[in-house]
Scaffold this motif. Structure first.
Motif, short mmCIF file in Angstrom:
data_model
loop_
_atom_site.label_atom_id
_atom_site.label_comp_id
_atom_site.label_asym_id
_atom_site.label_seq_id
_atom_site.Cartn_x
_atom_site.Cartn_y
_atom_site.Cartn_z
N ASP A 1 0.85 -1.14 0.04
CA ASP A 1 -0.07 -0.02 0.04
C ASP A 1 0.69 1.41 -0.05
N TYR A 2 1.02 2.02 -1.15
CA TYR A 2 1.73 3.26 -1.25
C TYR A 2 1.34 4.06 -0.12
N ARG A 3 0.34 4.20 0.42
CA ARG A 3 -0.16 4.99 1.52
C ARG A 3 0.30 4.63 3.02
N GLU A 4 1.28 3.64 2.80
CA GLU A 4 2.11 3.27 4.12
C GLU A 4 3.55 3.79 3.91
N THR A 5 3.73 4.48 2.90
CA THR A 5 5.35 5.08 2.53
C THR A 5 5.75 5.82 3.88
N MET A 6 7.05 5.27 4.26
CA MET A 6 7.65 6.12 5.30
C MET A 6 9.05 6.78 4.93
N SER A 7 9.45 7.71 5.54
CA SER A 7 10.44 8.59 5.10
C SER A 7 11.64 8.83 6.15
N THR A 8 11.36 9.09 7.25
CA THR A 8 12.42 9.45 8.12
C THR A 8 12.23 8.43 9.33
N HIS A 9 13.18 7.62 9.60
CA HIS A 9 13.26 6.72 10.89
C HIS A 9 14.57 7.11 11.50
N TRP A 10 14.95 6.69 12.86
CA TRP A 10 15.98 6.56 13.62
C TRP A 10 16.07 5.26 14.12
N PHE A 11 17.25 5.02 14.83
CA PHE A 11 17.61 3.88 15.51
C PHE A 11 18.33 4.13 16.79
N HIS A 12 18.41 3.31 17.79
CA HIS A 12 18.84 3.74 18.99
C HIS A 12 18.77 2.44 19.90
N ASP A 13 19.40 2.45 21.13
CA ASP A 13 19.64 1.50 21.88
C ASP A 13 18.36 1.14 22.62
N HIS A 14 17.96 -0.13 23.02
CA HIS A 14 16.59 -0.28 23.69
C HIS A 14 16.96 -1.43 24.84
N MET A 15 18.03 -1.18 25.45
CA MET A 15 18.40 -2.24 26.34
C MET A 15 17.58 -1.97 27.92
N PHE A 16 17.11 -3.11 28.09
CA PHE A 16 16.17 -3.14 29.43
C PHE A 16 16.47 -2.28 30.45
N SER A 17 15.73 -1.39 31.03
CA SER A 17 16.22 -0.28 32.02
C SER A 17 17.45 0.33 31.87
N PHE A 18 18.05 0.52 30.81
CA PHE A 18 19.18 1.03 30.43
C PHE A 18 19.03 1.93 29.28
N THR A 19 17.91 2.18 28.68
CA THR A 19 17.77 2.86 27.38
C THR A 19 18.13 4.22 27.44
N ALA A 20 17.77 5.02 28.53
CA ALA A 20 18.08 6.51 28.71
C ALA A 20 19.38 6.63 28.65
N GLN A 21 20.20 5.84 29.66
CA GLN A 21 21.55 6.10 29.71
C GLN A 21 22.16 5.63 28.41
N ASN A 22 22.00 4.64 27.58
CA ASN A 22 23.01 4.17 26.58
C ASN A 22 22.57 5.37 25.44
N VAL A 23 21.27 5.60 24.92
CA VAL A 23 20.99 6.59 24.21
C VAL A 23 21.63 8.16 24.33
N TYR A 24 21.54 8.41 25.60
CA TYR A 24 22.21 9.78 25.97
C TYR A 24 23.62 9.61 25.90
N LYS A 25 24.19 8.49 25.92
CA LYS A 25 25.71 8.30 25.77
C LYS A 25 26.15 8.34 24.16
N GLY A 26 25.03 8.50 23.43
CA GLY A 26 25.32 8.63 21.99
C GLY A 26 24.86 7.29 20.96
N ASN A 27 24.13 6.49 21.70
CA ASN A 27 23.77 5.31 20.84
C ASN A 27 22.47 5.69 20.10
N ALA A 28 22.59 6.43 19.20
CA ALA A 28 21.13 6.96 18.12
C ALA A 28 21.86 7.55 16.99
N GLY A 29 21.24 7.09 15.83
CA GLY A 29 21.37 7.46 14.58
C GLY A 29 20.17 7.84 13.71
#
Length: 743
Positions: free
Chosen positions: A321-349
């Motif tokens: 379905d072309y109406r499901e087209t996506m354009s801008t994602h990001w990726f980041h850490d999702h470690m259980f109970s440590f997501t905030a700390q790991n993303v803040y340390k730079g684990n994000a693109g």
């Protein structure tokens, strides 16, 4: 609520002592010598998670103005070492190398810092070849790949989307970048020489140490992944963080789980919070990049709007379905109970997706391409006038090293604004239209953006999904954490030599929610106590474009899928609030609150990734109502895997603004408010998550697991829960299945 920069030396000494004591506590946590429950038992923390104002822990202890212990940074003011705002160019993202995949030849590592080392071929099921495990991780032998083994975590639809491209990254401590590739010439990158990029927030600030900053490939700027529809990517992520979990610079954990935010693929590639991997291992994520409905809609592949740009400048038609087209994602850490700390340390693109609609070439006029601002030299993916912006507040210690207070469970706030991980930069632009893909990558801070002259901006996408129609505004809506806005700014209205700034209007005094949105005049006045209010990115208009601006912002972008004829299989309610209970006791899968989620009228429960809270049927549509359980906080809620359409805010469609009438994957819950959404579940299955994207709330413990396990047949039983160790992943039965999950 912030220690001012002109605070007395005595107060600064006291705050520095508190910071060092914080660091000792976090090292003890990382080693597993103590738990957060211990802090409560010892009287060092409240049940809400805040450290009590004990001498030696609070920088406000004995202070005449310390009416309550609620300091956003929990740290002394970040020293600026004399640097001034808008005195460094903003680096554009570092484009990750892509390599065509040839089966049978292994994965030849394309990371420039690690050349010529062929790795094993990617496999449908996890690679269980053994390697030695360091003594600090328990010794013995463990698998080279951290993905859970066997058919349950095999890559779904592997043959339909066999990898065409390999992108290989490491996660490691900060180091100099000698291989920076912004994807554009230096003239379109504010004159930056790409030869050497130091790991600094500003040339006048210290280098970040390898324990303070953990980034993709260990380097700055943040990384940009480029993909196009149906060109399946094998994303191999190597964990090269320290073996010893205590070697973390005071916060963060060395285990990782990479979430491709709102990717449409199986749960084995989603970055499930409990599917983490250890130093010395890699994890092969498989990103098919297909339109929703790939196996059920447009099976004749006869609609060019559902397509991918090919190298010849044409379109390869696809199913879906072309109406499901996506354009801008990001990726980041999702470690259980440590997501905030790991993303803040730079684990994000960030991740730009290109389609026949959104091609990244503004010159091609074929009746399908929207011709949004981008460039024209390549058939797709031109970045000349298509710019990624990652916004985040940071803080650092007296030595200039990134620092974080992990003990404020309401949400950590920094006192320094960064864009693309540098302090208040400038960016040179030409007199023409630009597209900016803006991401809120903060821990707990919300942003509301305006241009300093209140001139118009055009919103073309929300959360990476193109809107049905563009929306012209003079200020964006408040951006919750993880929300994205794609906007167009037309700089042709300015003269060469003019300057204009992006301004943050949202003021915080704690991490629970924004305090208020200021007027542009007040935000520019410099009177706010919040150091992240005001100007943070300077645009310098430096020249006319060398060639005419061919880009457009058409009146119609991408219509929403029509779900009205699909029966509603179930309705569910999720309420987000404080005072959570924990009805399980597994030390690995369950976690202590105070934040939690009620499901369809049940108890407010803290996170347990072994608990199944909802199990929608494959191929069905449901309606979910997300409710904020209180008036003292603000929650941006993210539902993995499927975008939804908002049917109502606070019970009414009329409360839904134009920029929220497309598809979304993050839904801001105003204090005491609710959002009703509709979603359908197709193409892939497995265990997914729903959580608050104030990552402090998520980690403590406002997160739940839901799953699609029937694949169109009768629901038999929930999936077993993976339990990773360095010596291999085992599986256990779910720790809890809520009574409302299966209905």
């Amino acid at each position: 609520m912030y220690l001012p920069r002109d605070v007395s030396k005595a107060r600064l000494r006291e705050a520095e002592i508190a910071r060092r004591n914080f660091a000792e506590l976090t090292r003890a946590l990382a080693k597993g010598e103590v738990t957060r429950r211990d802090f409560i038992k010892w009287g060092l923390a409240t049940s809400g998670g805040l450290l009590v104002p004990v001498h030696g822990l609070s920088p406000f202890t004995s202070s005449a103005y310390a009416d309550e212990f609620n300091i956003p940074t929990g740290l002394p003011p970040s020293p600026l070492f004399g640097v001034q705002a808008f005195t460094q160019p903003m680096p554009r993202f570092d484009v990750l190398p892509r390599k065509a995949y040839t089966p049978g030849k292994g994965v030849m590592n394309p990371i420039p810092a690690y050349p010529g080392v062929p790795g094993p071929d990617p496999t449908e099921q996890a690679n269980t070849e053994l390697q030695p495990v360091p003594a600090v991780l328990g010794s013995g032998y463990g698998p080279v790949e951290g993905r859970p083994p066997g058919p349950i975590w095999a890559h779904q639809q592997w043959q339909d989307f066999f990898p065409k491209v390999v992108v290989e990254v490491t996660q490691e401590g900060a180091k100099t970048n000698n291989y920076y590739d912004p994807g554009v010439p230096s003239s379109l990158n504010s004159g930056i020489d790409p030869a050497v990029i130091k790991p600094r927030f500003h040339p006048g600030l210290p280098d970040q140490g390898s324990l303070a900053l953990w980034t993709f490939n260990g380097t700055l700027p943040p990384k940009l992944l480029i993909g196009r529809y149906h060109e399946s990517i094998l994303f191999r992520h190597h964990n090269r963080l320290p073996d010893d979990p205590a070697q973390n610079g005071g916060f963060g954990l060395h285990t990782l789980s990479t979430h491709e935010h709102n990717g449409h693929h199986g749960a084995e590639n989603d970055g499930f919070t409990g599917a983490f991997f250890f130093p010395g291992q890699f994890y092969d994520y498989h990103y098919p990049i297909c339109h929703g409905g790939y196996f059920s809609i447009n099976q004749g592949e006869n609609d060019p709007r559902c397509g991918s740009p090919n190298d010849a400048g044409g379109i390869d038609n696809l199913a879906g379905d072309y109406r499901e087209t996506m354009s801008t994602h990001w990726f980041h850490d999702h470690m259980f109970s440590f997501t905030a700390q790991n993303v803040y340390k730079g684990n994000a693109g960030m991740f730009n997706l290109y389609s026949s609609l959104d091609r990244g070439n503004e010159e091609i006029e074929d009746g399908v391409n929207l011709r949004l601002p981008s460039g024209r030299d390549k058939s797709y993916g031109n970045l000349d006038y298509d710019v990624n912006l990652m916004l985040a507040d940071k803080a650092w210690d007296g030595d200039g090293q990134l620092a974080m207070d992990i003990f404020d469970f309401d949400g950590f706030l920094g006192d320094v604004m960064t864009v693309n991980l540098v302090y208040k930069p400038y960016f040179e632009v030409e007199r023409r239209k630009y597209r900016f893909r803006i991401l809120n990558a903060a821990v707990a801070r919300f942003f509301k953006l305006s241009l300093s002259d209140a001139s118009p901006m055009i919103i073309i996408a929300n959360d990476g999904n193109l809107l049905p129609s563009p929306v012209v505004v003079t200020a964006l809506d408040v951006m919750g954490i993880a929300e994205r806005f794609d906007i167009v700014i037309d700089f042709s209205r300015y003269k060469i030599g003019n300057r204009v700034w992006l301004v943050n209007l949202t003021e915080h005094e704690n991490g629970r929610r924004p305090k208020e949105d200021l007027s542009l005049r007040d935000a520019l006045s410099g009177k706010s106590d919040d150091p992240c209010v005001g100007r943070f990115l300077e645009f310098r208009i430096v020249r006319d474009p060398a060639t005419p601006d061919l880009s457009r912002v058409p009146a119609v972008l991408c219509p929403n899928p029509d779900l009205s004829k699909i029966p509603v299989a179930a309705k569910r309610t999720f309420e987000f609030g404080r005072g959570a209970n924990q009805n399980t006791s597994d030390p690995i899968t369950s976690f202590f609150g105070p934040w939690g989620i009620k499901t369809s009228g049940g108890d407010m429960l803290a996170a347990d990734f072994g608990r199944v809270s909802a199990a929608p049927r494959f191929g069905t549509r449901e309606i979910w109502t997300l409710k904020n359980g209180g008036g003292g906080w603000d929650h941006p809620i993210h539902i993995h895997f499927e975008e939804g359409q908002i049917l109502a805010r606070d019970g009414k469609l009329s409360n839904v603004p134009a920029w929220e009438r497309g598809r979304k994957d993050v839904y801001r819950l105003h204090p005491g408010g609710s959002v009703t959404i509709t979603m359908q579940f197709r193409d892939f299955g497995g265990m997914f998550m729903e959580h608050c994207h104030n990552t402090t709330h998520e980690d403590n413990a406002m997160l739940l697991r839901w799953e699609i396990d029937d694949l169109g047949g009768a629901f038999l039983r929930p999936l077993p829960t993976p339990i990773p160790t360095p010596q291999g992943v085992t599986f256990v039965d779910p720790s809890d299945i809520l009574p409302t999950a299966l209905r």
